[in-house]
Design a protein around this motif. Structure first.
Motif, mmCIF file in Angstrom:
data_model
loop_
_atom_site.group_PDB
_atom_site.id
_atom_site.type_symbol
_atom_site.label_atom_id
_atom_site.label_comp_id
_atom_site.label_asym_id
_atom_site.label_seq_id
_atom_site.Cartn_x
_atom_site.Cartn_y
_atom_site.Cartn_z
ATOM 1 N N ASP A 156 -11.875 -1.163 -8.437
ATOM 2 C CA ASP A 156 -12.075 0.145 -9.367
ATOM 3 C C ASP A 156 -11.261 -0.253 -10.666
ATOM 4 N N ALA B 238 4.001 0.336 -5.351
ATOM 5 C CA ALA B 238 4.471 -0.635 -6.244
ATOM 6 C C ALA B 238 4.899 0.258 -7.689
ATOM 7 N N LYS C 96 -22.282 5.738 1.558
ATOM 8 C CA LYS C 96 -22.886 4.461 2.101
ATOM 9 C C LYS C 96 -22.215 3.305 1.528
ATOM 10 N N GLY D 152 -19.485 1.325 -5.105
ATOM 11 C CA GLY D 152 -18.050 1.004 -5.528
ATOM 12 C C GLY D 152 -17.320 -0.079 -4.481
ATOM 13 N N TRP E 16 -13.925 9.580 1.144
ATOM 14 C CA TRP E 16 -15.442 9.910 1.311
ATOM 15 C C TRP E 16 -15.847 9.385 2.678
ATOM 16 N N GLU F 174 0.659 -1.238 0.059
ATOM 17 C CA GLU F 174 0.004 -0.022 -0.019
ATOM 18 C C GLU F 174 0.953 1.312 0.063
HETATM 19 C C1 LIG Z 1 -15.961 10.937 -4.010
HETATM 20 C C2 LIG Z 1 -16.288 9.642 -4.059
HETATM 21 C C3 LIG Z 1 -17.513 9.161 -3.326
HETATM 22 C C4 LIG Z 1 -17.860 7.739 -3.440
HETATM 23 N N1 LIG Z 1 -19.019 7.336 -2.962
HETATM 24 C C5 LIG Z 1 -19.123 5.896 -2.470
HETATM 25 C C6 LIG Z 1 -20.287 5.512 -1.938
HETATM 26 O O1 LIG Z 1 -21.038 6.162 -1.308
HETATM 27 N N2 LIG Z 1 -20.574 4.194 -1.740
HETATM 28 C C7 LIG Z 1 -19.678 3.145 -2.539
HETATM 29 O O2 LIG Z 1 -19.724 2.141 -2.399
HETATM 30 N N3 LIG Z 1 -18.530 3.792 -3.208
HETATM 31 C C8 LIG Z 1 -18.209 5.056 -3.479
HETATM 32 N N4 LIG Z 1 -17.278 5.401 -4.126
HETATM 33 C C9 LIG Z 1 -16.382 4.531 -4.851
HETATM 34 C C10 LIG Z 1 -15.466 3.703 -4.073
HETATM 35 O O3 LIG Z 1 -14.856 4.517 -3.337
HETATM 36 C C11 LIG Z 1 -14.653 2.807 -4.917
HETATM 37 O O4 LIG Z 1 -15.262 2.187 -5.706
HETATM 38 C C12 LIG Z 1 -13.793 1.709 -3.919
HETATM 39 O O5 LIG Z 1 -13.086 2.396 -3.003
HETATM 40 C C13 LIG Z 1 -12.992 0.852 -4.829
HETATM 41 O O6 LIG Z 1 -12.339 0.279 -4.054
HETATM 42 P P1 LIG Z 1 -10.492 -0.558 -4.698
HETATM 43 O O7 LIG Z 1 -10.147 -1.272 -3.397
HETATM 44 O O8 LIG Z 1 -10.877 -0.873 -6.018
HETATM 45 O O9 LIG Z 1 -9.974 0.866 -4.989
HETATM 46 P P2 LIG Z 1 -9.406 2.193 -4.044
HETATM 47 O O10 LIG Z 1 -10.410 2.075 -2.873
HETATM 48 O O11 LIG Z 1 -9.301 3.150 -4.680
HETATM 49 O O12 LIG Z 1 -8.030 1.384 -3.392
HETATM 50 C C14 LIG Z 1 -6.987 1.342 -3.964
HETATM 51 C C15 LIG Z 1 -5.650 1.317 -3.302
HETATM 52 O O13 LIG Z 1 -4.409 1.108 -3.841
HETATM 53 C C16 LIG Z 1 -3.377 2.197 -3.513
HETATM 54 N N5 LIG Z 1 -2.356 2.171 -4.737
HETATM 55 C C17 LIG Z 1 -2.810 2.551 -5.909
HETATM 56 N N6 LIG Z 1 -1.750 2.515 -6.554
HETATM 57 C C18 LIG Z 1 -0.761 1.874 -5.744
HETATM 58 C C19 LIG Z 1 0.689 1.546 -5.929
HETATM 59 N N7 LIG Z 1 1.069 1.799 -7.363
HETATM 60 N N8 LIG Z 1 1.374 0.924 -4.970
HETATM 61 C C20 LIG Z 1 0.821 0.668 -3.941
HETATM 62 N N9 LIG Z 1 -0.578 0.904 -3.591
HETATM 63 C C21 LIG Z 1 -1.374 1.721 -4.692
HETATM 64 C C22 LIG Z 1 -4.284 3.303 -3.061
HETATM 65 O O14 LIG Z 1 -3.499 4.140 -2.130
HETATM 66 C C23 LIG Z 1 -5.363 2.607 -2.466
HETATM 67 O O15 LIG Z 1 -5.435 2.550 -1.061
HETATM 68 C C24 LIG Z 1 -16.802 6.809 -4.130
HETATM 69 C C25 LIG Z 1 -15.872 7.148 -4.628
HETATM 70 C C26 LIG Z 1 -15.535 8.599 -4.712
HETATM 71 C C27 LIG Z 1 -14.157 9.149 -5.223
#
Ligand SMILES: Cc1cc2nc3c(=O)[nH]c(=O)nc-3n(C[C@H](O)[C@H](O)[C@H](O)COP(=O)(O)OP(=O)(O)OC[C@H]3O[C@@H](n4cnc5c(N)ncnc54)[C@H](O)[C@@H]3O)c2cc1C
Length: 433
Positions: free
Chosen positions: A305, A127, A50, A319, A47, A36
């Motif tokens: 994502d 990474a 919900k 998300g 954020w 991470e």
């Molecule tokens: C403004 C906003 C409001 C939202 N509201 C909602 C909501 O109300 N409800 C909901 O369900 N979803 C919501 N979402 C969407 C939700 O936040 C995402 O869909 C969800 O967090 C995706 O999870 P993830 O693990 O795929 O990615 P992320 O949560 O983005 O996690 C990715 C992780 O990878 C790490 N990372 C990235 N690149 C590297 C690298 N090269 N090396 C090491 N670490 C790295 C980052 O630091 C991060 O911790 C919202 C998003 C935004 C922007």
């Protein structure tokens, strides 16, 4: 890190997707490393919103008892705003479907669960590259160190820099991106309950469209937390850019948010609250168009994502649950691969097949039209004007109250809204949402 390190699985990113994958794999006895880049898991998460509970319960059945749940969403509100006038719809839920939370807290809890199950999490480590040898992914490079693994899980989130480097995705264009900014307002829970009409544990999820985004496609959101309120706006980047070019938007996004916070209809709910946090982040508007060419390669699986699993329903972002659920499917596929000691495309492609037959993909396809609607300026400008204007004529008449139909007809004429246009947008709205 030392260059001789080798793990069964290396996961890039400790977000909801990376943590659920890591938790399930470590629980099944695999040797898992999560890298991470943030100072700790959740630190980069912006954020308060919900999260839908049921898909999360499939990974963590103890969710309701242990997770940092602020309030269960018991009221969904939807408001259209034009000037000082507001039309609001309210729905009272009958069961615990979604809860409000801060993603920072939720991710930190998920990461703790992964660590307790045996996964190793290294924070403050980026990474830099997914390493390929002989057409197969063999590990991850961070600085000058390479960590090898039988399977690499890319859970890097929306930016997808590493996937771009290996040619699985192209750069996101402004068409695909929304900008989210939010504030956290501190207010004690008694005041929140009293002003929003809630009992303890109950919460509000509130979507607002119209003037709050200066009529730019997007919306405002309000979530009640335990003793804070999360308030924000999401605006479609390309539309905001066009509006600036046309001279229709001359405010910084932080000022747009401030105008929302100080709008009289909403301000009374938090007039004595203190703003304790401000931040901004990108969000994908139309996931299907931005999905990677494929969600696997020999030795690689893409989750969350980064894999395009964010669902934009037009009235909410889903998300977290979809990211967690993609992690669950990834873990099942990886365990199958370890069972067979086969990390080839033939085995890992089952992940993509399972994603495409899961609720995630159904949801994405079902709501694909929501991104078309986001281009429909009518919804963000004319509709709020029509509804507030129509009700104004009917409900604010000193003497002669017009018939309902006449109130709305007059408003349509005043705002140059044709009946045909109204009908066509309404049909689109009903069929696409
Ligand atoms: C403004 C906003 C409001 C939202 N509201 C909602 C909501 O109300 N409800 C909901 O369900 N979803 C919501 N979402 C969407 C939700 O936040 C995402 O869909 C969800 O967090 C995706 O999870 P993830 O693990 O795929 O990615 P992320 O949560 O983005 O996690 C990715 C992780 O990878 C790490 N990372 C990235 N690149 C590297 C690298 N090269 N090396 C090491 N670490 C790295 C980052 O630091 C991060 O911790 C919202 C998003 C935004 C922007």
């Amino acid at each position: 890190m030392s260059s001789s390190l080798k793990f069964d699985v290396v996961i890039i990113g400790a977000g909801p997707a990376g943590c659920s994958t890591g938790y399930l794999l470590a629980k099944s006895g695999l040797n898992v490393l999560i890298i991470e880049r943030g100072s700790e898991p959740g630190a980069k998460q912006l954020w308060g919103g919900k999260a839908y509970a049921q898909p999360l319960r499939e990974v963590w059945p103890e969710l309701d008892k242990e997770a940092p749940i602020h309030r269960w969403v018991s009221i969904e509100r939807f408001s259209l705003v034009s000037g000082e006038r507001v039309v609001t719809l309210e729905y009272k839920l009958g069961r615990k479907v979604a809860f409000t939370t801060y993603l920072t807290e939720l991710v930190s809890w998920m990461a703790k669960k992964a660590e307790e199950a045996g996964a190793m999490i290294i924070s403050k480590t980026r990474a830099d590259e997914i390493v390929i040898k002989n057409d197969r992914i063999i590990g991850v490079r961070s600085g000058s160190d390479i960590v090898e693994a039988d399977v690499v899980v890319d859970a890097e989130g929306i930016n997808r820099i590493l996937l771009e480097k290996i040619g699985l995705v192209s750069k996101l264009s402004p068409e695909h991106i929304g900008l989210g900014v939010k504030e956290v307002l501190k207010l004690n829970s008694e005041k929140i309950n009293e002003r929003f009409g809630l009992e303890d544990e109950e919460g509000v999820s509130w979507l607002v469209i119209g003037d709050v985004t200066k009529n730019i496609p997007g919306g405002g959101f309000i979530y009640t937390m335990r003793d804070t309120i999360s308030l924000g706006i999401v605006m479609r980047v390309s539309s905001a850019y066009d509006a600036v070019e046309r001279g229709e938007l001359n405010k910084h996004v932080s000022e747009v948010l401030e105008d929302f916070r100080t709008h009289p209809y909403f301000y009374r709910l938090w007039s004595d609250a203190e703003v304790i946090e401000y931040g901004g982040r990108l969000v994908i508007e139309n996931p299907v168009e931005t999905m990677p060419k494929k969600l696997y390669m020999p030795g690689l699986i893409i989750v969350g994502d980064a894999a395009g699993t964010l669902v934009n329903t037009g009235y909410t972002f889903r998300g977290v649950d979809t990211a967690v659920y993609s992690g669950k499917i990834a873990a099942e596929t990886i365990l199958e691969a370890f069972g067979k000691k086969d990390f080839s495309e033939e085995i890992l492609r089952r992940y993509e097949e399972k994603i495409k037959s899961s609720y995630i993909y159904d949801e994405i396809l079902r709501h694909k039209g929501a991104s078309d609607l986001m281009r429909e300026k009518f919804l963000f400008k004319d509709l709020p004007r029509l509804l507030t204007g129509g009700f104004e004529k009917i409900l604010e008449a000193d003497y002669e109250e017009p018939k309902i139909i006449d109130g709305f007809r007059k408003t349509m004429r005043e705002n140059n809204i044709s009946l045909l246009r109204l009908l066509s947008v309404m049909i689109k709205l009903v069929s696409k949402l």
